[in-house]
Design a protein around this motif. Structure first.
Motif, PDB file in Angstrom:
ATOM      1  N   ALA A 202      90.755  51.179 126.471  1.00  0.00           N
ATOM      2  CA  ALA A 202      91.389  51.307 127.780  1.00  0.00           C
ATOM      3  C   ALA A 202      90.386  51.371 128.932  1.00  0.00           C
ATOM      4  O   ALA A 202      90.771  51.231 130.093  1.00  0.00           O
ATOM      5  CB  ALA A 202      92.279  52.542 127.804  1.00  0.00           C
ATOM      6  N   ALA A 203      89.123  51.593 128.617  1.00  0.00           N
ATOM      7  CA  ALA A 203      88.108  51.642 129.677  1.00  0.00           C
ATOM      8  C   ALA A 203      88.020  50.283 130.372  1.00  0.00           C
ATOM      9  O   ALA A 203      88.182  49.240 129.741  1.00  0.00           O
ATOM     10  CB  ALA A 203      86.755  52.029 129.080  1.00  0.00           C
ATOM     11  N   PRO A 204      87.769  50.254 131.682  1.00  0.00           N
ATOM     12  CA  PRO A 204      87.710  48.983 132.415  1.00  0.00           C
ATOM     13  C   PRO A 204      86.683  48.023 131.818  1.00  0.00           C
ATOM     14  O   PRO A 204      85.574  48.409 131.449  1.00  0.00           O
ATOM     15  CB  PRO A 204      87.301  49.416 133.831  1.00  0.00           C
ATOM     16  CG  PRO A 204      87.776  50.825 133.943  1.00  0.00           C
ATOM     17  CD  PRO A 204      87.595  51.421 132.572  1.00  0.00           C
ATOM     18  N   SER A 205      87.068  46.749 131.725  1.00  0.00           N
ATOM     19  CA  SER A 205      86.162  45.701 131.255  1.00  0.00           C
ATOM     20  C   SER A 205      86.618  44.386 131.858  1.00  0.00           C
ATOM     21  O   SER A 205      87.810  44.181 132.086  1.00  0.00           O
ATOM     22  CB  SER A 205      86.158  45.612 129.722  1.00  0.00           C
ATOM     23  OG  SER A 205      87.444  45.269 129.229  1.00  0.00           O
ATOM     24  N   GLU A 206      85.686  43.500 132.114  1.00  0.00           N
ATOM     25  CA  GLU A 206      86.000  42.216 132.727  1.00  0.00           C
ATOM     26  C   GLU A 206      85.824  41.086 131.721  1.00  0.00           C
ATOM     27  O   GLU A 206      84.935  41.125 130.873  1.00  0.00           O
ATOM     28  CB  GLU A 206      85.103  41.973 133.940  1.00  0.00           C
ATOM     29  CG  GLU A 206      85.301  43.007 135.057  1.00  0.00           C
ATOM     30  CD  GLU A 206      84.411  42.732 136.250  1.00  0.00           C
ATOM     31  OE1 GLU A 206      84.368  41.565 136.696  1.00  0.00           O
ATOM     32  OE2 GLU A 206      83.754  43.666 136.737  1.00  0.00           O
ATOM     33  N   ALA A 207      86.681  40.068 131.831  1.00  0.00           N
ATOM     34  CA  ALA A 207      86.647  38.899 130.941  1.00  0.00           C
ATOM     35  C   ALA A 207      86.587  39.340 129.484  1.00  0.00           C
ATOM     36  O   ALA A 207      85.765  38.843 128.699  1.00  0.00           O
ATOM     37  CB  ALA A 207      85.465  37.998 131.279  1.00  0.00           C
ATOM     38  N   ASN A 208      87.459  40.266 129.130  1.00  0.00           N
ATOM     39  CA  ASN A 208      87.463  40.822 127.779  1.00  0.00           C
ATOM     40  C   ASN A 208      87.837  39.750 126.757  1.00  0.00           C
ATOM     41  O   ASN A 208      88.797  39.000 126.946  1.00  0.00           O
ATOM     42  CB  ASN A 208      88.474  41.971 127.685  1.00  0.00           C
ATOM     43  CG  ASN A 208      88.160  42.932 126.554  1.00  0.00           C
ATOM     44  OD1 ASN A 208      87.442  43.895 126.748  1.00  0.00           O
ATOM     45  ND2 ASN A 208      88.705  42.678 125.365  1.00  0.00           N
TER      46      ASN A 208
END
Length: 296
Positions: A242-248
């Motif tokens: 759930a932690a923010p991440s980009e282009a997962n």
């Protein structure tokens, strides 16, 4: 100018006007019918504007000159009656279509085909799909059998987002502490883009997923592929996901804790979640709530 406009539109895809499901097809019909109805006013106005400008130009000395003219009942009837009738037609059409396509209303196909159930959670900045009947979960990829209704429950574990698969139709919000519903169906096999259509921060532009529609046997193989994953989603691993991440990247989880979706909804709602079958608010298990609160 025309060449530059064409270049700008070259990368555009008209997914909404290329539907692959019955819901999307009805929405396309509404868009096109509304456009054609409005053009009944727009096109004559454009033509008459040019015609009047030519007919009553300064150099046309043969045109009738009426300096004291100020009113015509015939013109008043035309300019008010026709647009009013078109607006009435559009109002009735839009009302009927919107109610028939109520996202909370199960599709008629459900009478003959058992739907699959998918719980959707909007995260920063990715989509989590939970298949409660199969006990699996995925990130940024979902699958469905062709000609099989999909019953979505949708929420957010972050800011408000909007869940949208343009070629299948109907955009609906995902909000923390709330549970929205959506019923869609894919009538053709394909790989469709899904997205968030509500700006949600830094990683919004990469908050996309793939919706795979496939024959039943290929869908079963996809489920088995997910079940073969070594990753599991539980109260210990969920906070990391759930932690923010980009282009997962796409992720598969062979097991997901039962009640995870309800716990996500309830932690923003004083420990309560709506029972879909009765519409009543119920408390989720306190143990699930305690585990979910570990991420805060």
């Amino acid at each position: 100018m025309s060449l530059s406009s064409a270049a700008l539109l070259a990368g555009c895809t008209w997914d909404t006007l290329d539907p692959k499901g019955v819901v999307g097809a009805q929405e396309k019909s509404l868009i096109l019918t509304s456009t054609y109805a409005m053009l009944l006013v727009v096109i004559p106005v454009c033509i008459l504007t040019l015609l009047f400008a030519w007919q009553y130009r300064q150099s046309n000395t043969s045109a009738e000159y009426l300096p004291k003219w100020s009113h015509s009942n015939k013109i008043e009837v035309i300019i008010w009656a026709i647009p009013s009738l078109i607006i009435l037609f559009l109002a009735v059409l839009t009302y009927q279509t919107c109610h028939s396509l109520d996202p909370y209303k199960p599709l008629e196909a459900e009478a003959n085909v058992k739907p699959i159930h998918v719980d959707v959670v909007a995260l920063d900045w990715k989509w989590l799909f939970i298949y409660p009947d199969e006990g699996i979960a995925t990130v940024n990829q979902m699958a469905m059998p062709v000609n099989t209704p999909v019953d979505f429950r949708i929420t957010s574990d972050s800011v408000m987002n909007s869940f949208f698969i343009p070629q299948l139709g109907t955009m609906i919000y995902a909000m923390a502490g709330m549970q929205t519903q959506l019923h869609l169906i894919a009538n053709e096999a394909g790989d469709f883009q899904g997205e968030s259509s509500n700006f949600s921060g830094k990683g919004f532009s990469d908050m996309r997923f793939r919706a795979l529609a496939m024959p039943a046997d290929q869908y079963s193989a996809w489920v088995e592929k997910v079940k073969a994953s070594s990753e599991q989603l539980d109260s210990a691993s969920y906070p990391k996901l759930a932690a923010p991440s980009e282009a997962n990247p796409v992720e598969y989880f062979s097991h997901v804790d039962a009640g995870l979706f309800d716990a996500i909804v309830a932690k923003y709602n004083d420990g309560m979640v709506m029972d879909k079958s009765t519409g009543k608010m119920l408390h989720v298990q306190q143990s699930a709530m305690s585990d979910m609160n570990m991420k805060e």
